[in-house]
Design a protein around this motif. Structure first.
Motif, PDB file in Angstrom:
ATOM      1  N   SER A   1      14.147  -5.121  54.731  1.00 54.21           N
ATOM      2  CA  SER A   1      14.773  -6.338  55.273  1.00 54.21           C
ATOM      3  C   SER A   1      15.782  -6.957  54.297  1.00 54.21           C
TER       4      SER A   1
ATOM      5  N   GLN B   1      18.492  -4.447  63.731  1.00 56.03           N
ATOM      6  CA  GLN B   1      17.287  -4.723  62.954  1.00 56.03           C
ATOM      7  C   GLN B   1      17.267  -6.150  62.425  1.00 56.03           C
TER       8      GLN B   1
ATOM      9  N   TYR C   1      23.181  -0.432  63.868  1.00 64.66           N
ATOM     10  CA  TYR C   1      21.725  -0.352  63.662  1.00 64.66           C
ATOM     11  C   TYR C   1      21.238  -1.500  62.781  1.00 64.66           C
TER      12      TYR C   1
ATOM     13  N   TYR D   1      14.635  -1.236  55.982  1.00 63.91           N
ATOM     14  CA  TYR D   1      13.165  -1.246  56.003  1.00 63.91           C
ATOM     15  C   TYR D   1      12.615  -2.389  55.154  1.00 63.91           C
TER      16      TYR D   1
END
Length: 558
Positions: free
Chosen positions: A173, A217, A213, A171
């Protein structure tokens, strides 16, 4: 006869006797409690050795042990921790939420921070499962304040904590740290495999699914898709029991990666296929927000020419949104109720502890009873001179005395000036008795908000002043907005709506005057506002039900 000497001698005898009695009571009670705890420990050990941890009767066994008298903090920590973990892995989330607060309280109390972090990570995962990501991040960061996750010695606890923490890193990064977490999760899976091969397989599956995942992202769609396919092919087993953590740890991230990859490559048929499978699994455990988010992404990406497919997605989205409106609030309500239950439990524990200490020293307290009674009478008399008779707020005399002390020392403070809107009209229309009821009811809100650095005074008529110390601007505005919203939310007969205007004076030797000026700004801008100044500019706080962060606000229009 020397009367004074006789009196002193008797006084010494009384004091020494009370001291001896106190020591005897204290030592005796400590010894009794210690013996009971040793006995409890033997009962707990024997019971847990013969208990079936996977049985539906296991919670009853634990709850029966929790009913034992004089349990130590360590014993309560062990029992509540086992109970919370059982409820989580059995999918009994309501019971898990009710129990987790107790488990955290006692594990932190005895300094078993690894187990406390584990419960925090399970709570974080629950929040992330239902789509309350912000709450999940807050929960895992709370656990991280107890200890660095990489210093946890148990690989199973460490892997669980890093999985939840890794979601926060993505979240933010911070992909470098996220990959570090993945690497440690893979290493932990190998360590777990040495103890239990099947459990180690599940931990490795979770680590690889999470890695896919992270790749997604980060924008590495091809790598993420390749890994997701490999993990799915290697670990999906139709005969395996499907649990909420099986879906969240494995199926949800893998199918999410595959769907997003299909959208990226404009393979819309595959995207729809993956999305359906994704929706089937996440809906099974009410991860509806996850399904809604992915369906929205798919809907926005589909070409307008795919009319039938888009229509089907619209129907699915409408159904899920309706389901959320009816049920999702209940999830948050249960979270809130759990937090309140934890607070009540803590207060109850403190009260019980205080009562236990009070009973030990009961003999000594009797000696001081008359003195305390007289002191109470004096305090009550003093309090009457400092309190407004109608509202029970502090009176103007008390405020003037406080302001004078601050003026003499030149100390800065903050103040909120409050004026009930249209109060004269309320008095004239509905009578002074109703006006008095409004003042009393509104004043109760302010009285209930008082603390060591928040004091409320009746300034005059329908005006109330809130005196603040050690508040930054954001928290002062937040408090003001909270009070304003509480007043506005009051229910009255005859559909009467009572509001108030607030003005904030911040960190000044003339804060009362500044608050009064800002209050009139709020009045002039339509009432039922909080007005304040920041860096010389005039602002009105936005009217929000959720006032966690009322800044930045909109500036006052000229």
């Amino acid at each position: 006869m020397n009367i004074k000497r006789v009196i002193n001698k008797r006084l010494y005898i009384i004091v020494i006797s009370l001291m001896v009695l106190t020591v005897f009571l204290f030592a005796g009670s400590k010894l009794f409690v210690k013996v009971k705890q040793v006995y409890n420990n033997s009962v707990i050990t024997r019971t847990l050795e013969s208990a079936d941890y996977k049985s539906s009767e296991f919670p009853k066994v634990l709850n029966s042990l929790l009913e034992l008298k004089f349990l130590s903090f360590e014993q309560k920590s062990e029992l509540y921790n086992k109970l919370a973990i059982y409820y989580y892995f059995e999918g009994e989330m309501k019971s898990f939420l009710e129990t987790s607060g107790y488990a955290i309280f006692f594990t932190e109390r005895v300094g078993d921070f690894e187990k406390a972090i584990y419960i925090y990570s399970l709570l974080a995962q629950y929040y992330l499962e239902i789509g309350a990501d912000s709450a999940g991040y807050d929960m895992i960061l709370t656990g991280r304040r107890l200890r660095n996750f990489y210093s946890i010695t148990d690989p199973m606890l460490r892997s669980q904590a890093l999985h939840a923490y890794g979601r926060f890193l993505v979240y933010e990064s911070d992909f470098e740290s996220a990959y570090k977490a993945v690497k440690q999760m893979e290493a932990d899976a190998k360590l777990v495999s040495e103890q239990n091969s099947e459990l180690g397989r599940q931990y490795m599956r979770r680590a690889l699914a999470f890695k896919a995942y992270v790749l997604l992202q980060q924008g590495k769609y091809e790598e993420g898709y390749s890994l997701a396919n490999a993990v799915y092919d290697a670990y999906f087993d139709e005969n395996e029991s499907v649990t909420h953590y099986y879906v969240y740890d494995f199926l949800q991230p893998v199918l999410l990666v595959k769907t997003q990859w299909a959208l990226r490559t404009r393979n819309y048929g595959k995207a729809i296929e993956y999305n359906k499978e994704y929706g089937k699994w996440v809906k099974k455990f009410d991860f509806i927000m996850k399904k809604v988010n992915l369906t929205k992404d798919l809907l926005f990406a589909l070409p307008t020419t795919m009319i039938n497919e888009r229509d089907e997605l619209f129907k699915s989205l409408a159904y899920d949104t309706d389901y959320l409106s009816q049920n999702y609030i209940n999830n948050y309500t249960s979270i809130t109720d759990n937090q309140l239950a934890n607070i009540k439990f803590t207060l109850s524990f403190q009260t019980e502890h205080h009562l236990a200490v009070t009973h030990i020293y009961e003999g000594i307290c009797i000696v001081f009873f008359i003195f305390l009674s007289l002191l109470l009478i004096l305090v009550m008399i003093y309090d009457e001179t400092q309190t407004d008779g109608l509202t029970k707020l502090r009176n103007r005399k008390s405020l003037d005395s406080r302001l004078q002390n601050f003026a003499l020392t030149g100390r800065k403070y903050s103040a909120i000036m409050v004026d009930i809107d249209n109060f004269k009209k309320l008095n004239d229309t509905y009578g002074h008795a109703f006006g008095d009821e409004v003042l009393r009811t509104v004043s109760e809100i302010f009285i209930n908000s008082e603390s060591h650095n928040v004091q409320c005074y009746r300034y005059g008529g329908e005006e109330i002043l809130v005196f603040l110390e050690h508040f930054d601007l954001e928290h002062a505005v937040r408090l003001s907005e909270y009070l304003r919203h509480e007043i506005s939310s009051l229910k009255w007969s005859k559909n009467i709506h009572v509001t108030a205007s607030f003005g904030l004076g911040f960190e000044s030797t003339q804060a009362v005057q500044e608050a009064d000026e800002n209050m009139y700004v709020a009045k002039n801008k339509g009432k039922n506002f909080t007005a304040y100044k920041k860096d010389g500019k005039q602002y009105l706080a936005e009217r929000r039900l959720d006032i966690r962060n009322p800044i930045p606000d909109r500036p006052k229009e000229d």
